[in-house]
Design a protein around this motif. Sequence first.
Motif, PDB file in Angstrom:
ATOM      1  N   THR A 113     -35.743 -13.221 -98.215  1.00  0.00           N
ATOM      2  CA  THR A 113     -36.120 -14.169 -97.172  1.00  0.00           C
ATOM      3  C   THR A 113     -37.574 -14.631 -97.226  1.00  0.00           C
ATOM      4  O   THR A 113     -37.864 -15.793 -96.954  1.00  0.00           O
ATOM      5  CB  THR A 113     -35.803 -13.586 -95.782  1.00  0.00           C
ATOM      6  OG1 THR A 113     -34.487 -13.051 -95.793  1.00  0.00           O
ATOM      7  CG2 THR A 113     -35.906 -14.646 -94.710  1.00  0.00           C
ATOM      8  N   HIS A 158     -39.837 -11.869 -91.190  1.00  0.00           N
ATOM      9  CA  HIS A 158     -41.062 -12.570 -90.776  1.00  0.00           C
ATOM     10  C   HIS A 158     -42.097 -11.585 -90.252  1.00  0.00           C
ATOM     11  O   HIS A 158     -41.770 -10.674 -89.501  1.00  0.00           O
ATOM     12  CB  HIS A 158     -40.744 -13.604 -89.694  1.00  0.00           C
ATOM     13  CG  HIS A 158     -40.113 -14.839 -90.260  1.00  0.00           C
ATOM     14  ND1 HIS A 158     -40.841 -15.860 -90.808  1.00  0.00           N
ATOM     15  CD2 HIS A 158     -38.809 -15.193 -90.393  1.00  0.00           C
ATOM     16  CE1 HIS A 158     -40.022 -16.800 -91.250  1.00  0.00           C
ATOM     17  NE2 HIS A 158     -38.785 -16.428 -91.011  1.00  0.00           N
ATOM     18  N   HIS A 206     -34.887 -13.190 -85.641  1.00  0.00           N
ATOM     19  CA  HIS A 206     -35.330 -13.569 -86.976  1.00  0.00           C
ATOM     20  C   HIS A 206     -36.848 -13.714 -87.054  1.00  0.00           C
ATOM     21  O   HIS A 206     -37.466 -13.355 -88.039  1.00  0.00           O
ATOM     22  CB  HIS A 206     -34.637 -14.867 -87.382  1.00  0.00           C
ATOM     23  CG  HIS A 206     -35.049 -15.367 -88.720  1.00  0.00           C
ATOM     24  ND1 HIS A 206     -34.745 -14.691 -89.887  1.00  0.00           N
ATOM     25  CD2 HIS A 206     -35.758 -16.464 -89.099  1.00  0.00           C
ATOM     26  CE1 HIS A 206     -35.240 -15.360 -90.912  1.00  0.00           C
ATOM     27  NE2 HIS A 206     -35.872 -16.431 -90.475  1.00  0.00           N
ATOM     28  N   HIS A 271     -37.309 -20.129 -85.891  1.00  0.00           N
ATOM     29  CA  HIS A 271     -38.702 -20.083 -86.334  1.00  0.00           C
ATOM     30  C   HIS A 271     -39.703 -20.584 -85.305  1.00  0.00           C
ATOM     31  O   HIS A 271     -39.471 -21.596 -84.660  1.00  0.00           O
ATOM     32  CB  HIS A 271     -38.871 -20.926 -87.605  1.00  0.00           C
ATOM     33  CG  HIS A 271     -38.087 -20.391 -88.746  1.00  0.00           C
ATOM     34  ND1 HIS A 271     -37.129 -21.112 -89.397  1.00  0.00           N
ATOM     35  CD2 HIS A 271     -38.110 -19.166 -89.344  1.00  0.00           C
ATOM     36  CE1 HIS A 271     -36.598 -20.371 -90.343  1.00  0.00           C
ATOM     37  NE2 HIS A 271     -37.162 -19.183 -90.333  1.00  0.00           N
ATOM     38  N   HIS A 454     -38.573 -18.782 -97.527  1.00  0.00           N
ATOM     39  CA  HIS A 454     -39.993 -18.826 -97.199  1.00  0.00           C
ATOM     40  C   HIS A 454     -40.878 -18.377 -98.353  1.00  0.00           C
ATOM     41  O   HIS A 454     -40.447 -17.596 -99.207  1.00  0.00           O
ATOM     42  CB  HIS A 454     -40.278 -17.924 -95.998  1.00  0.00           C
ATOM     43  CG  HIS A 454     -39.460 -18.266 -94.812  1.00  0.00           C
ATOM     44  ND1 HIS A 454     -39.690 -19.397 -94.055  1.00  0.00           N
ATOM     45  CD2 HIS A 454     -38.391 -17.652 -94.248  1.00  0.00           C
ATOM     46  CE1 HIS A 454     -38.804 -19.431 -93.067  1.00  0.00           C
ATOM     47  NE2 HIS A 454     -38.004 -18.400 -93.163  1.00  0.00           N
TER      48      HIS A 454
HETATM   49 FE   LIG Z   1     -37.070 -17.566 -91.546  1.00  0.00          FE
END
Ligand SMILES: [Fe+2]
Length: 461
Positions: A113, A158, A206, A271, A454
Motif C-alpha cells: 500500500t 498510512h 485506512h 484519505h 502510494h
Molecule cells: Fe491509502
Amino acid sequence: MAEQNPFLSGPYAPVEQEITAFDLPVTGTLPRELSGCYLRNGPNPMGLEDPGYRWGEGHWFLGAGMVHGVRLRDGRAEWYRNRWVRSRRVAAALNEKWPGGPVHDDADFAANTHIIRHAGRLLATVEAGPLPYQLTDELETVGAFDFGGKLPGGYAAHTKLDRRTGELHAIAYYWPWDYVQHVVADAGGQVIRTANIDVPDGPMMHDFALTDRYVVLFDLPVTFSMDAVSAGRKLPYTWNPAHQPRVGLLPRAGGPDSVRWFEVEPCWVFHTLNAYDDGDRVVVDLVRYAGPYDVSALEGKGPLTLDRWSIDPESGAVRQQSLDDRAQEFPRVDDRIVSQPHRYGYSAAISVVSRDTVSLNGDFADGAFANALLKHDLTAGTAEAHEFGRDATAGEAVFAPASATAGEDDGYVLAFIHNPERGAADLVLLAAQDFTAEPVARVHLPARIPLGFHGSWLPDQ
Ligand SMILES: [Fe+2]
C-alpha cells in the motif's frame, strides 16, 4: 465464462517481470536539485494462479506488493527498478528463500500500500494485521519489520511523520481486535507509545490525520463482516448502517480514555489531505464519499468531493464544507508540513472505477479515468488541472521540494503516468508553480506500471 476481473486488466493489469534499467531516456530537463528516489507501492498479483489473489475472486487491495522506483541524480535518471516485496508466499512463488523476520498472528503479506522511509529504513506498509517489510535502497527485501520487537500487533498503511519531533504516528487495526491501536515510533525507529482505543464492530480505518495537539480518527460504517465473504463479497468489510459514524480527537500523548468522539453524517473516507489546529478548532481536509460506500466494489452512492471539516471540540459541532466538487483521490500535501497549516494540495482526478466502467474484454469506458492531476490553492479557493489525455492513466502525485528549505509549493509534482504511445509509463515532473505548463521532464521507463497506491519522494540526506 468466468467474469473478467477488472483488476487484472487494462491499467490495473499486473506486470510479470522485475526490471533493472540504467540511464533512462528523458524528454525535457531533469532539475539538478532533485537528488533522491521516487518510490511507489501497489498491488501486483503473481498471476491468475496466485492463491492469495484468488481468495474472494481477487480484489485490487489483495495483490502482492510491488515497489517501483526511479533514482534521480545530477540531472540524470540513473535507474528504474521494480521489485515484488518478498513475503513467504511471494518468495516461494519465485523459488527463493524467504528473507524472514517476525510475523504477526500468521498474517504474512507482501505489503502493497505505501512505501516510506523512517529512521533510515525503507518500509513497505499495509494495514489490517500484517507487519511492514523493510527494503534496501535497491528495493530488495530485507525482511519483515516490527520496530525492534515493540510493535504489539500489525501496523498500518498510512503513517504521519511530524518532522519537528521526528515522531511517526500510525493507527493499526485488525479484525479480531475490539479496539484500534495508536502507535508512536520515535526518530530512532523504536515504538515508544501505544494506546488501544475501544471501538465497536471492527471498523476499517485506512487513514487518519495529525495536528499539533491531536490524532484525528475516522470511525466510519465500513466494518468487519465474515458474512460478507460467505455472501460472495470480495473483502470482509461491508457497509454497516447500524454503526454510528463519528470522528475522534485523541490528544497526541493521551491515554486511550482521552479520545472524544463527534457524530457525523454517514460517509466514507479513504484519505485525508492534511489537518491542523486553528485556534481551538481542528481543521481536516479530506476526500469524502457521501452516503454508503461498498469497499468490495469500490463504489459509493453519493458524490466524491474534497471537503474541509472544522471540528469544534467545545460545542461538538463538525462543520463540513466542500472545497472541490470534482471526483478525486490520493490527496497529498508537501510531506514537510504534515500536521501544520497548508495552503496547497495535490490529487488525482478520477471517476468511478468499477465493473460498470469496464467492458468484458477489459477496456475501460471513457469515463473510468479523468487522466488529470489537480493542484488546489486552498487559500485562494482555486484549482488547476493538468490533463494528460486519453488512456494516460494518472495515479497519486507527490510533491518534491526544490530544496530542503524551499517554501510550500516551491518544487515539483511527481507521478507515474501511462504513456499510451509507448505502451509504458513515464515518470512525469510538473513544476508545482507552473502546474498546467508542459512537464519539466518525462523520464521514459522501460515498462508499464499498473495503477497502484502510494509513494514517497525520498531526497538524499
Ligand atoms: Fe491509502
